[in-house]
Structures are given as C-alpha cells and as structure tokens.
Design a protein around this motif. Structure first.
Motif, PDB file in Angstrom:
ATOM      1  N   LYS A 256     -25.363-104.842-117.592  1.00 14.51           N
ATOM      2  CA  LYS A 256     -24.434-104.217-116.646  1.00 14.51           C
ATOM      3  C   LYS A 256     -22.969-104.445-117.013  1.00 14.51           C
ATOM      4  CE  LYS A 256     -27.235-103.903-112.428  1.00 14.51           C
ATOM      5  NZ  LYS A 256     -27.567-102.483-112.608  1.00 14.51           N
ATOM      6  N   LYS A 257     -22.655-105.671-117.461  1.00 13.94           N
ATOM      7  CA  LYS A 257     -21.256-106.024-117.702  1.00 13.94           C
ATOM      8  C   LYS A 257     -20.676-105.227-118.883  1.00 13.94           C
ATOM      9  CE  LYS A 257     -18.408-110.177-118.282  1.00 13.94           C
ATOM     10  NZ  LYS A 257     -18.309-110.354-119.740  1.00 13.94           N
ATOM     11  N   GLN A 260     -20.243-101.704-118.001  1.00  9.47           N
ATOM     12  CA  GLN A 260     -19.079-101.503-117.129  1.00  9.47           C
ATOM     13  C   GLN A 260     -17.803-101.372-117.977  1.00  9.47           C
ATOM     14  OE1 GLN A 260     -19.207-100.957-113.756  1.00  9.47           O
ATOM     15  NE2 GLN A 260     -17.098-100.327-114.133  1.00  9.47           N
ATOM     16  N   GLU A 261     -17.732-102.186-119.039  1.00 11.41           N
ATOM     17  CA  GLU A 261     -16.561-102.119-119.921  1.00 11.41           C
ATOM     18  C   GLU A 261     -16.448-100.743-120.576  1.00 11.41           C
ATOM     19  OE1 GLU A 261     -16.676-105.460-122.611  1.00 11.41           O
ATOM     20  OE2 GLU A 261     -16.684-106.868-120.915  1.00 11.41           O
TER      21      GLU A 261
END
Ligand SMILES: [Zn+2]
Length: 295
Positions: A256-257, A260-261
């Motif tokens: 997810k992280k 997201q970027e």
C-alpha cells in the motif's frame, strides 16, 4: 531462408544415441528486436534460447517448464531463457546493450561478455520444490556450458553446439540454431568412437544453416554413418504469456505504501515485461484500484 523455425528429435544407432537439432533464426531475431539487443547480447541470448527450447522437449509433462540461466561477472552479467515442452521459449539479457571487441578468432566474445559464474537449470514440474541443478560456467560460450552441465549434473555424456550469426551491417540475425547429441548408458565403444570422429570433423552450426541447410541436414552430418530415425518435428516460437493481470498482481506486491507514493506522483506508471518488453500502462485510478486490492 524461407522456412520457419523448427526442431527435430531423433534417435540413432539403434537408440544408443538421442539427438536434437534446431533452426532458430526467427526466435533469435525476434528477441534481438524486442529487447534491442547488441550483437553480443543477441548471440548470447539466441544461443541460450536455442539450447533451452531443445531441453524443454526432453520434459515429460505438459505443465513442465524449464529455465536456464547464466550469471557471470562479465559486462553482459547474465542471460535467462524459459521454455515449455512444446517449442515455446522466451528470454532476456540482463545487460542488453553491451558492445565488445571480437575474441581472438574474430567471433563475438560471448564467453568474455558473460565472464565467470554459474549455469543454473530450474525444472518446474508443478511440485512444491522445483528441481534445480547448478554448475560453474565452463567457458561462458553457452554450448560448452550446457555440455558440461549435462555431463556433470545429469551424468549424460552430451555434445552441444549452438550458433547465432549476426549480420555486420544491419545487425540482424541471419542464421541461428543448434544441436544436442546424447549417448545413452548402453552405447557401445565403437558408437562412441565414431561419434567422436564425426564431432571432430564438424565445422559450425551457422556455416551449415547459412548455406540453406535444415536441422535434418545437421543431424545427417553429425550422425553420418549411423542409422537415424527422426521421431518428432516441432515448431518453435518466441512466446510470452504476460498480460495486464499478471503485471497488476506484481504491482500489488509493492504494498500500500509504495503504491501510494506512485499515486501521489500523479503520473501514469509504465511497466515493461522482462521477457518480451511489452509495455503496460496504469493510470491513477487503476493504481488506486490496485492499492485497494493489495494487502
Ligand atoms: Zn511478456
């Protein structure tokens, strides 16, 4: 040459010998164009794909896959090819743009390009653990490395010849192919001696194919004096089974992280398939959807 890529499988000398021979110009040229390969990278990958696609047809089950990779400390770093048992193969070079001086005999210096390292053969037979065999690289010229692998790792005395001829002017592949000749355990002394004599006299795969000869002709030269029985003829294709779903699943693994970027950058993301260089684009809303589905 007007015919399409294919290979033949044969037995000879009352099944004391089994043999494979292929013409693979289209495969090697397809890979060269798809990956924008330099001549030395085209030769390395063309040779490896030719060897791998022949080895693929040695497997027993329809789902089986074979991957052969060479990893070295030279500027090419490595090449990898994957084949099934039906003549479909794909592959890539780690460093596709390397240019090098020819070797002492004036040929593309594939051995110097790969350097010292290992040859790994991975057979995925649908079991939990794939079968993996590994040997040190022998010369890095591919054919000798496969010969060494068969003898050392599979205890099957073999002779492998592979060649890719790249045109000097426009850098396209004008001839490519190869053979694998294997002695079965009960081969008689005189069979071995005669085969060794034939192999010593043999010139080069690409010289023969360039002259318009076929895989059958290759075997007739290599197995001269033996009774040859061609058992199969198999069409060969560069085949990649990538699709957007598979690339999407790979993106999901980013987490997810990271996703997201990518979303925050606000730009579409383009990913290339390693094997065929096909490009896949994902816009922001697709990335959001992938992120939603990821863990
Ligand atoms: Zn692909």
């Amino acid at each position: 040459m007007s015919y399409k890529d294919y290979m033949v499988r044969a037995t000879a000398a009352d099944a004391q010998i089994r043999a494979f021979a292929a013409t693979t110009r289209d495969l090697a040229e397809y890979a060269r164009k798809a990956h924008n390969l330099s001549p030395i990278a085209a030769a390395a990958l063309g040779r490896l794909m030719t060897g791998t696609v022949m080895m693929g047809t040695m497997m027993d089950n329809d789902q089986d896959l074979i991957t052969v990779k060479m990893d070295g400390d030279g500027p090419l770093k490595g090449v990898l090819a994957t084949a099934d048992r039906f003549g479909n193969v794909k592959g890539y070079a780690v460093n596709p743009y390397v240019i090098m001086e020819p070797n002492a005999s004036g040929h593309l210096n594939v051995g110097g390009g790969i350097g010292e390292g290992t040859l790994t053969v991975i057979r995925d037979m649908g079991l939990k653990e794939p079968y993996v065999g590994q040997v040190p690289l022998y010369t890095g010229e591919v054919a000798e490395d496969l010969t060494y692998y068969f003898t050392k790792s599979e205890q099957t005395p073999s002779s492998v010849g592979l060649g890719v001829l790249v045109e000097r002017e426009n850098l396209s592949v004008i001839a490519a192919g190869g053979f694998i000749i294997q002695l079965l355990p009960f081969a008689a002394e005189e069979t071995i001696a005669k085969l060794e004599e034939n192999l010593t006299k043999f010139t080069s795969v690409t010289d023969i194919l360039k002259a318009g000869k076929t895989p059958e002709d290759l075997l007739n030269i290599l197995l001269d004096g033996f009774n040859i029985e061609i058992t199969d003829k198999i069409d060969l294709n560069f085949y990649c089974n990538c699709d957007k779903d598979k690339v999407e699943r790979a993106l999901m693994l980013l987490g997810k992280k990271e996703l997201q970027e990518l979303i925050d950058e606000g730009k579409p993301v383009e990913l290339c398939c390693h094997f065929c260089n096909k490009k896949y684009n994902f816009n922001s809303s697709e990335l959001l959807e992938i992120q939603r589905k990821s863990k």
